[in-house]
Design a protein around this motif. Structure first.
Motif, PDB file in Angstrom:
ATOM      1  N   LEU A  38       2.840  -2.325  44.849  1.00 14.84           N
ATOM      2  CA  LEU A  38       1.880  -2.019  45.911  1.00 14.84           C
ATOM      3  C   LEU A  38       2.379  -2.556  47.253  1.00 14.84           C
ATOM      4  CD1 LEU A  38      -0.855  -0.849  46.762  1.00 14.84           C
ATOM      5  CD2 LEU A  38      -1.804  -3.114  46.346  1.00 14.84           C
ATOM      6  N   GLN A  39       2.888  -3.779  47.247  1.00 14.01           N
ATOM      7  CA  GLN A  39       3.397  -4.374  48.484  1.00 14.01           C
ATOM      8  C   GLN A  39       4.585  -3.572  49.024  1.00 14.01           C
ATOM      9  OE1 GLN A  39       1.967  -6.582  50.271  1.00 14.01           O
ATOM     10  NE2 GLN A  39       0.495  -7.437  48.854  1.00 14.01           N
ATOM     11  N   ASN A  40       5.480  -3.127  48.142  1.00 10.92           N
ATOM     12  CA  ASN A  40       6.619  -2.308  48.574  1.00 10.92           C
ATOM     13  C   ASN A  40       6.142  -0.989  49.184  1.00 10.92           C
ATOM     14  OD1 ASN A  40       8.475  -4.215  47.719  1.00 10.92           O
ATOM     15  ND2 ASN A  40       8.839  -3.209  45.760  1.00 10.92           N
ATOM     16  N   ALA A  41       5.173  -0.362  48.536  1.00 12.42           N
ATOM     17  CA  ALA A  41       4.638   0.904  49.047  1.00 12.42           C
ATOM     18  C   ALA A  41       3.945   0.685  50.388  1.00 12.42           C
ATOM     19  CB  ALA A  41       3.669   1.514  48.037  1.00 12.42           C
ATOM     20  N   LEU A  42       3.176  -0.385  50.498  1.00 10.04           N
ATOM     21  CA  LEU A  42       2.461  -0.680  51.744  1.00 10.04           C
ATOM     22  C   LEU A  42       3.443  -0.934  52.889  1.00 10.04           C
ATOM     23  CD1 LEU A  42      -0.324  -0.971  52.976  1.00 10.04           C
ATOM     24  CD2 LEU A  42      -0.334  -3.354  52.255  1.00 10.04           C
ATOM     25  N   GLY A  43       4.504  -1.659  52.614  1.00 11.87           N
ATOM     26  CA  GLY A  43       5.533  -1.900  53.628  1.00 11.87           C
ATOM     27  C   GLY A  43       6.188  -0.603  54.076  1.00 11.87           C
ATOM     28  N   TYR A  44       6.495   0.257  53.119  1.00 12.14           N
ATOM     29  CA  TYR A  44       7.095   1.551  53.433  1.00 12.14           C
ATOM     30  C   TYR A  44       6.136   2.393  54.277  1.00 12.14           C
ATOM     31  CZ  TYR A  44       8.562   6.375  52.831  1.00 12.14           C
ATOM     32  OH  TYR A  44       8.920   7.681  53.058  1.00 12.14           O
ATOM     33  N   LEU A  45       4.868   2.465  53.847  1.00 18.55           N
ATOM     34  CA  LEU A  45       3.883   3.281  54.550  1.00 18.55           C
ATOM     35  C   LEU A  45       3.646   2.773  55.967  1.00 18.55           C
ATOM     36  CD1 LEU A  45       1.524   3.685  51.508  1.00 18.55           C
ATOM     37  CD2 LEU A  45       2.850   5.522  52.587  1.00 18.55           C
ATOM     38  N   ASP A  46       3.607   1.450  56.135  1.00 23.68           N
ATOM     39  CA  ASP A  46       3.442   0.861  57.464  1.00 23.68           C
ATOM     40  C   ASP A  46       4.611   1.271  58.363  1.00 23.68           C
ATOM     41  OD1 ASP A  46       2.461  -0.684  59.580  1.00 23.68           O
ATOM     42  OD2 ASP A  46       3.333  -2.527  58.802  1.00 23.68           O
ATOM     43  N   ALA A  47       5.825   1.169  57.846  1.00 22.93           N
ATOM     44  CA  ALA A  47       7.018   1.542  58.616  1.00 22.93           C
ATOM     45  C   ALA A  47       7.022   3.044  58.922  1.00 22.93           C
ATOM     46  CB  ALA A  47       8.282   1.144  57.854  1.00 22.93           C
ATOM     47  N   LEU A  48       6.620   3.861  57.954  1.00 25.48           N
ATOM     48  CA  LEU A  48       6.578   5.309  58.132  1.00 25.48           C
ATOM     49  C   LEU A  48       5.587   5.689  59.236  1.00 25.48           C
ATOM     50  CD1 LEU A  48       7.545   8.080  56.912  1.00 25.48           C
ATOM     51  CD2 LEU A  48       5.460   7.996  55.535  1.00 25.48           C
TER      52      LEU A  48
END
Length: 136
Positions: free
Chosen positions: A105-115
């Motif tokens: 979840l943290q990896n996905a959230l980091g990716y989504l924030d950057a996206l």
């Protein structure tokens, strides 16, 4: 980011809220059914949303997702039944299958924030299911 959580299971909503806040984001509201979700989306200015497909009033998360997309609010589905996601993903950025790990979840959230921030050259984390794109 200011995030809305649309999840009918209270324990999962609390867990997701905790993880979102631990990552430095704020949760502006949580809704458990489509009517509450739409009212929350209308009331709050959100940057992003997590949406379960099956809510208290049935499999209405896809409708909530389409409403978010109409308001230009990016979101992902978080669901144990990703087969219910329509082929067009109802405008979702992607999906995270339940059960998910905190790390995932943290990896996905980091990716989504950057996206959402417009960063280039991002690598999609393995637990984030992205819609298939077709080229003409």
């Amino acid at each position: 980011m200011r995030i809305i959580i649309v999840e009918d299971e209270a324990l999962l909503a609390l867990e997701l809220e905790s993880e979102v806040e631990a990552a430095g984001h704020s949760v502006v509201g949580v809704a458990a059914d489509s009517a509450s979700a739409i009212a929350l989306i209308e009331k709050e200015s959100a940057d992003f949303a997590f949406v379960d497909i099956h809510l208290l009033d049935g499999p209405t998360g896809v409708d909530v997702g389409r409403f978010l997309a109409s308001k230009n609010v990016p979101y992902v589905f978080v669901s144990g039944n990703i087969k219910r996601i329509p082929p067009d993903f109802a405008g979702a950025v992607g999906a995270i299958e339940k059960p998910y790990t905190v790390n995932g979840l943290q990896n996905a959230l980091g990716y989504l924030d950057a996206l959402i921030s417009g960063k280039d050259g991002l690598v999609v984390p393995p637990n984030l299911i992205m819609p298939l794109t077709t080229t003409s």
